[in-house]
Design a protein around this motif. Structure first.
Motif, PDB file in Angstrom:
ATOM      1  N   LEU A 159       0.874  -1.166   0.000  1.00 28.96           N
ATOM      2  CA  LEU A 159       0.000   0.000   0.000  1.00 28.96           C
ATOM      3  C   LEU A 159       0.910   1.215   0.000  1.00 28.96           C
ATOM      4  N   GLY A 160       0.770   2.063  -0.999  1.00 30.63           N
ATOM      5  CA  GLY A 160       1.660   3.219  -1.093  1.00 30.63           C
ATOM      6  C   GLY A 160       0.932   4.453  -1.564  1.00 30.63           C
ATOM      7  N   TYR A 205       0.601   5.827  -6.293  1.00 35.38           N
ATOM      8  CA  TYR A 205      -0.611   5.626  -5.499  1.00 35.38           C
ATOM      9  C   TYR A 205      -1.080   4.223  -5.826  1.00 35.38           C
ATOM     10  N   THR A 206      -0.924   3.303  -4.907  1.00 36.62           N
ATOM     11  CA  THR A 206      -1.231   1.929  -5.271  1.00 36.62           C
ATOM     12  C   THR A 206      -1.633   1.085  -4.073  1.00 36.62           C
ATOM     13  N   LEU A 207      -2.463   0.126  -4.364  1.00 41.11           N
ATOM     14  CA  LEU A 207      -2.807  -0.921  -3.406  1.00 41.11           C
ATOM     15  C   LEU A 207      -2.711  -2.219  -4.196  1.00 41.11           C
ATOM     16  N   LEU A 243      -6.888   6.858  -2.721  1.00 35.91           N
ATOM     17  CA  LEU A 243      -6.284   6.406  -3.969  1.00 35.91           C
ATOM     18  C   LEU A 243      -7.020   6.961  -5.172  1.00 35.91           C
ATOM     19  N   ILE A 260      -4.997  -1.770  -7.381  1.00 35.44           N
ATOM     20  CA  ILE A 260      -5.730  -0.496  -7.502  1.00 35.44           C
ATOM     21  C   ILE A 260      -4.658   0.575  -7.516  1.00 35.44           C
ATOM     22  N   SER A 261      -4.532   1.294  -8.614  1.00 32.70           N
ATOM     23  CA  SER A 261      -3.425   2.249  -8.696  1.00 32.70           C
ATOM     24  C   SER A 261      -3.778   3.405  -9.596  1.00 32.70           C
TER      25      SER A 261
END
Lengths: 208, 186
Positions: A148-149, A155-157, B21, B43-44
């Motif tokens: 998770l970032g 920006y990512t999961l 996000l 998910i990005s």
């Protein structure tokens, strides 16, 4: 008497709990890593496998590998569990005459608890500080696990395997990038004002 | 008790993360070249793209070009005739616009954003090779990904596009492409 026994048992239990907590903290410190990235520099607490690149074809390049936990703080916030790999690079800038720009400086590295594995690769167990001369223009991030970032880099999961590269070139110039994920330390990233300057630093079989 | 509280707040935490996000992204005013290989639930959000949800395998190569851009670095001197010269009989019937009533104007040569690029990306689709490439202390790894790109940005791109060498390079690169059966960029 009973009160004394109770106090003794309680203090013994407290000592055991404290020792257990210290042991857990120590273990977590030695098996996980923390990366603190600011505009002034990058700090790595805990184990990190650090590789630097050749200075002839890139101004500065470094690769960081973390396992099994990485906490990121600063310009990029995140928590990753698994194998995490990050490659950052700043291009070598050539002036109009094809000479290396005088303002370029390679990154300065300071480490405590460093084990050198090769001339370019070392394992830092406790603390490592890298001071890049500039923000990176090339970034490659790989994760095999859960991540998770949130931040300037991504920006990512993610749950699984992911490999992302990003090039954010400077506004004006002619760029040449050669990158192999299997050997990032041999990467080449050069920015020149003239096309002829790029051919001075060949990229494999390619002339330009 | 603390554990119970954490579990109770977990859905809110996950929802907040997803909202973060989706609503936040990297706002760039410059070009971004990107490649990605995913075999995941992901998910990005990359560059100025909208957020994406992926379950499975995906390879992607892309360039994001901004619409607004700062002026380039080339300064052009544009000679504009004086109003007195223009208004003389025989020099024309119409007056120049008010903004052009100077003898010399400094203008910048700029457009949306010029980019000339050659990009070669070779990706090894083997998942096992990709995993081996991530392994620590393993330096004898296969090349999961190769990138060879030459690109010019901004006014440099405008200059380069007129270069004979670049045209020759593109011609050679186009001819080499079908011959690269070994799937290597360099």
């Amino acid at each position: 008497m009973a009160r004394d026994t109770l106090v003794r048992d309680f203090s013994k239990q407290s000592r055991t709990t404290l020792a257990l907590r210290i042991a857990i903290l120590s273990c977590s410190f030695f098996v996980s890593g923390c990366a603190v990235r600011t505009s002034q520099g990058e700090h790595y607490i805990g184990p990190v496998l650090y590789t630097t690149g050749q200075q002839a074809t890139v101004q500065s390049m470094s690769e960081q590998r973390h396992f099994p936990v990485l906490v990121e703080v600063g310009t990029q916030w995140g928590l990753s569990i698994g194998v995490i790999r990050r490659v950052r690079a700043v291009p070598l800038i050539l002036d109009e005459m094809g000479q290396r720009h005088s303002a370029n400086q390679p990154e300065h590295i300071r480490s405590w608890g460093m084990i050198r594995l090769s001339p370019t690769t070392f394992l830092s167990l406790l603390y490592l500080r890298a001071t890049p001369s500039e923000p990176p223009k090339f970034l490659a991030r790989s994760i095999l696990g859960i991540s998770l970032g949130v931040g300037s880099e991504q920006y990512t999961l993610t749950a699984g395997m992911k490999h992302v590269t990003e090039v954010r070139p400077i506004t004006e110039g002619i760029h040449r990038l050669c990158y192999q994920s299997g050997a990032p330390e041999r990467m080449s990233y050069v920015v020149a004002e003239r096309l002829e300057s790029l051919s001075q630093l060949p990229c494999g079989r390619i002339l330009l | 008790m603390m554990k119970m509280r954490f579990v109770a707040y977990l859905p809110s935490l996950v929802f907040s993360t997803l909202v973060l996000l989706v609503t936040n992204g990297c706002v760039n005013d410059h070009v971004v070249f990107t490649t990605s290989t995913k075999f995941a639930l992901d998910i990005s959000q990359q560059a100025d793209q909208p957020p994406k949800v992926l379950l499975g395998y995906k390879r992607e190569e892309g360039v994001f070009l901004p619409s607004p851009h700062e002026p380039g670095t080339i300064k052009l001197k544009v000679d504009v005739p004086k109003q007195s010269d223009v208004s003389k009989p025989g020099n024309g019937d119409q007056l120049p616009p008010a903004s052009k009533q100077t003898t010399q104007n400094d203008t910048y040569s700029h457009d949306t954003y010029s980019v000339v690029s050659f990009i070669c990306v070779m990706a090894n689709p083997s998942l096992w090779d990709a995993i081996k490439g991530l392994a620590p202390f393993n330096k004898n790894t296969p090349d999961g990904l190769q990138i060879h790109s030459v690109f010019a940005t901004g006014v440099a791109a405008q200059r380069v596009s007129e270069s004979k060498e670049v045209r020759n390079f593109y011609r050679q690169a186009a001819a080499q492409m079908p011959e690269r059966a070994e799937k290597r960029c360099f």
